[in-house]
Design a protein around this motif. Structure first.
Motif, PDB file in Angstrom:
ATOM      1  N   ILE A 191      60.303  24.623 -17.033  1.00  0.00           N
ATOM      2  CA  ILE A 191      59.071  25.160 -17.643  1.00  0.00           C
ATOM      3  C   ILE A 191      58.369  24.000 -18.314  1.00  0.00           C
ATOM      4  O   ILE A 191      59.012  23.170 -18.961  1.00  0.00           O
ATOM      5  N   TYR A 192      57.040  23.943 -18.170  1.00  0.00           N
ATOM      6  CA  TYR A 192      56.349  22.853 -18.864  1.00  0.00           C
ATOM      7  C   TYR A 192      54.908  23.181 -19.203  1.00  0.00           C
ATOM      8  O   TYR A 192      54.328  24.146 -18.707  1.00  0.00           O
ATOM      9  N   THR A 193      54.395  22.354 -20.108  1.00  0.00           N
ATOM     10  CA  THR A 193      52.980  22.421 -20.464  1.00  0.00           C
ATOM     11  C   THR A 193      52.461  20.988 -20.583  1.00  0.00           C
ATOM     12  O   THR A 193      53.235  20.046 -20.464  1.00  0.00           O
ATOM     13  N   VAL A 226      54.929   9.015 -11.197  1.00  0.00           N
ATOM     14  CA  VAL A 226      54.536   7.996 -10.204  1.00  0.00           C
ATOM     15  C   VAL A 226      53.492   8.534  -9.223  1.00  0.00           C
ATOM     16  O   VAL A 226      53.417   8.103  -8.077  1.00  0.00           O
ATOM     17  N   LYS A 227      52.699   9.495  -9.698  1.00  0.00           N
ATOM     18  CA  LYS A 227      51.628  10.026  -8.842  1.00  0.00           C
ATOM     19  C   LYS A 227      50.576   8.939  -8.581  1.00  0.00           C
ATOM     20  O   LYS A 227      50.552   7.924  -9.286  1.00  0.00           O
ATOM     21  N   ALA A 228      49.696   9.216  -7.628  1.00  0.00           N
ATOM     22  CA  ALA A 228      48.631   8.268  -7.268  1.00  0.00           C
ATOM     23  C   ALA A 228      49.209   6.875  -7.032  1.00  0.00           C
ATOM     24  O   ALA A 228      48.723   5.879  -7.571  1.00  0.00           O
ATOM     25  N   SER A 283      42.136   3.005 -19.572  1.00  0.00           N
ATOM     26  CA  SER A 283      42.981   2.051 -18.835  1.00  0.00           C
ATOM     27  C   SER A 283      43.562   2.669 -17.554  1.00  0.00           C
ATOM     28  O   SER A 283      43.740   1.973 -16.556  1.00  0.00           O
ATOM     29  N   TYR A 284      43.827   3.984 -17.586  1.00  0.00           N
ATOM     30  CA  TYR A 284      44.417   4.680 -16.422  1.00  0.00           C
ATOM     31  C   TYR A 284      43.629   4.385 -15.144  1.00  0.00           C
ATOM     32  O   TYR A 284      44.185   4.287 -14.061  1.00  0.00           O
ATOM     33  N   GLU A 285      42.300   4.285 -15.317  1.00  0.00           N
ATOM     34  CA  GLU A 285      41.439   4.211 -14.143  1.00  0.00           C
ATOM     35  C   GLU A 285      41.499   2.849 -13.437  1.00  0.00           C
ATOM     36  O   GLU A 285      41.214   2.761 -12.245  1.00  0.00           O
TER      37      GLU A 285
HETATM   38  N1  PMH Z   1      52.253  15.216 -16.959  1.00  0.00           N
HETATM   39  C1  PMH Z   1      51.174  15.647 -16.283  1.00  0.00           C
HETATM   40  C2  PMH Z   1      51.123  17.062 -15.835  1.00  0.00           C
HETATM   41  C3  PMH Z   1      50.125  14.763 -16.020  1.00  0.00           C
HETATM   42  O1  PMH Z   1      49.062  15.218 -15.351  1.00  0.00           O
HETATM   43  C4  PMH Z   1      50.215  13.426 -16.480  1.00  0.00           C
HETATM   44  C5  PMH Z   1      49.114  12.432 -16.300  1.00  0.00           C
HETATM   45  C6  PMH Z   1      51.362  13.026 -17.164  1.00  0.00           C
HETATM   46  C7  PMH Z   1      52.359  13.951 -17.392  1.00  0.00           C
HETATM   47  C8  PMH Z   1      51.562  11.632 -17.684  1.00  0.00           C
HETATM   48  O2  PMH Z   1      50.668  11.348 -18.694  1.00  0.00           O
HETATM   49  P1  PMH Z   1      50.544   9.876 -19.295  1.00  0.00           P
HETATM   50  O3  PMH Z   1      50.146   9.005 -18.160  1.00  0.00           O
HETATM   51  O4  PMH Z   1      49.498   9.994 -20.324  1.00  0.00           O
HETATM   52  O5  PMH Z   1      51.892   9.539 -19.805  1.00  0.00           O
HETATM   53  N2  PMH Z   1      47.927  12.943 -15.772  1.00  0.00           N
HETATM   54  C9  PMH Z   1      46.726  12.349 -15.855  1.00  0.00           C
HETATM   55  C10 PMH Z   1      45.588  12.939 -15.323  1.00  0.00           C
HETATM   56  O6  PMH Z   1      45.605  14.080 -14.679  1.00  0.00           O
HETATM   57  N3  PMH Z   1      44.520  12.216 -15.570  1.00  0.00           N
HETATM   58  O7  PMH Z   1      44.923  11.159 -16.248  1.00  0.00           O
HETATM   59  C11 PMH Z   1      46.285  11.226 -16.438  1.00  0.00           C
END
Ligand code: PMH
Length: 374
Positions: free
Chosen positions: A163-165, A39-41, A356-358
């Motif tokens: 831990i994540y990537t 739920v960022k931004a 679409s994100y934008e």
């Molecule tokens: N995890 C991380 C670290 C992210 O930066 C993002 C989205 C997600 C999960 C979720 O990805 P999704 O929306 O494709 O499910 N980050 C970004 C970004 O930095 N620019 O566009 C999406």
């Protein structure tokens, strides 16, 4: 700014759609795997508090944001689930996170060294970020991992809980890079298992990875774009693996309607000139609302029909070529559905040659968000 009570332009977020989308992914991923709602931004422009509430109601177990401020907003709104911050928080601000029980991301030994010297109100929870090919943040080598774990073992005011990537290409048709990132992650994980015994939560997948490769997911997925009912790419959309419901729509109302004679022009630069008698409508949305000038020419919906934006989009107002006279107050849908017609977020993104994100992110905070389906 005074809350928008007087303005006939608004975004509508369908919370039933958010719940539907979270349920869809939960049915797809393995039972041992939980959802982190990203739920960022301000929830990709949808409104973080409302979206977080719906996501948790439909089974998400954790929230994730980009910056500490966003995490604090959620804590202060009363959420008591774990909240993970993806970005780097300065060591001097870690005490704030510890006090509010906010989980931070780390990947630098210098950062840990500085945090060790901070006096914290209690231990701060940390997730370690591994850069397996995104090239953004995270440790990259086993050597770095060793050094970081050594540093971690000596730190008493931190607790490693995850831990994540992050994948760079999980939404693309070519799978090689995704497979390579997974292999690097597995290799680092194997090395880590030899250094660390305590349990940690592991998460790798975003929307695309969790939709396309559910069997590869670990304890959590990080579900962002598809929670909002949008596909991470046209590739994923075409695959039709999952049904999603778009939650975002954008509306306004005609504030002025007039008939222009042939040869009359519309808006700055007089770039549009009528070729016949034409009905022109005006709505109160413009580039200051994120409805940018490049959207000149795109359709909107009135009375269930498509009509184009004509002339330059102004800061606060936009003109539309109508097919006939409509009364002032008629609803105009810029994104969303009217009867059988739909202007999807994807259509607007394609028009702007972006993703679409934008789109919901760029609709500015001057446009009030309203909620349906609560
Ligand atoms: N995890 C991380 C670290 C992210 O930066 C993002 C989205 C997600 C999960 C979720 O990805 P999704 O929306 O494709 O499910 N980050 C970004 C970004 O930095 N620019 O566009 C999406």
């Amino acid at each position: 700014m005074t809350p928008s009570l007087y303005r006939d332009t608004w975004a509508e977020v369908d919370l039933d759609a958010i719940e539907y989308n979270v349920k869809q992914i939960r049915e797809r991923i393995p039972a041992h795997c939980s959802v982190i709602a990203v739920v960022k931004a301000d929830a990709y422009g949808h409104g973080a508090v409302e979206v977080a509430e719906s996501a948790l109601k439909s089974g998400a177990q954790m929230l994730a944001v980009a910056i500490l401020e966003e995490a604090i907003t959620l804590r202060e709104a009363g959420f008591d689930v774990p909240i993970l911050v993806f970005g780097r928080v300065a060591p001097k601000d870690v005490a704030v996170a510890a006090e509010k029980d906010i989980t931070l991301t780390f990947f630098q030994k210098e950062w840990l060294r500085e945090v060790k010297r901070e006096s914290l109100p209690g231990p701060v929870n940390l997730h370690m970020k591994w850069d397996t090919g995104m090239g953004r943040i995270g440790l990259r080598t086993e050597d770095e991992l060793h050094q970081l774990v050594d540093e971690l073992k000596e730190a008493s005011n931190v607790k490693l809980t995850g831990i994540y990537t992050h994948f760079a290409t999980a939404d693309e048709s070519g799978k090689d890079y995704f497979i390579m990132q997974n292999e690097r992650f597995d290799k680092l994980l194997q090395a880590f298992r030899g250094m660390w015994e305590e349990p940690v939560a592991i998460h790798t997948g975003n929307s695309a990875a969790s939709i396309r490769y559910p069997e590869k997911m670990h304890h959590y997925i990080r579900f962002g774009i598809s929670m909002y009912g949008l596909y991470p790419s046209s590739t994923v959309k075409k695959e039709q693996i999952i049904d999603l419901k778009q939650s975002f729509s954008l509306h306004s109302r005609l504030i002025h309607v007039k008939r222009l004679a042939p040869g009359e022009s519309v808006s700055y630069g007089a770039t549009y000139t009528t070729s016949d008698y034409e009905w022109i409508g005006t709505i109160m949305i413009g580039y200051a609302d994120g409805w940018i000038r490049k959207l000149q020419g795109i359709d909107v919906l009135i009375d269930g029909k498509r009509m184009p934006i004509v002339g330059r989009i102004c800061m606060d107002q936009t003109m539309i070529k109508l097919d006939k006279e409509y009364p002032v107050g008629t609803k105009v849908t810029l994104i969303g559905k009217q009867r059988d017609e739909m202007i999807g977020v994807d259509e607007v993104a394609d028009y702007l040659d972006t993703i679409s994100y934008e789109i919901p992110c760029m609709i500015s905070s001057r446009v009030p968000r309203t909620y349906s389906g609560k």
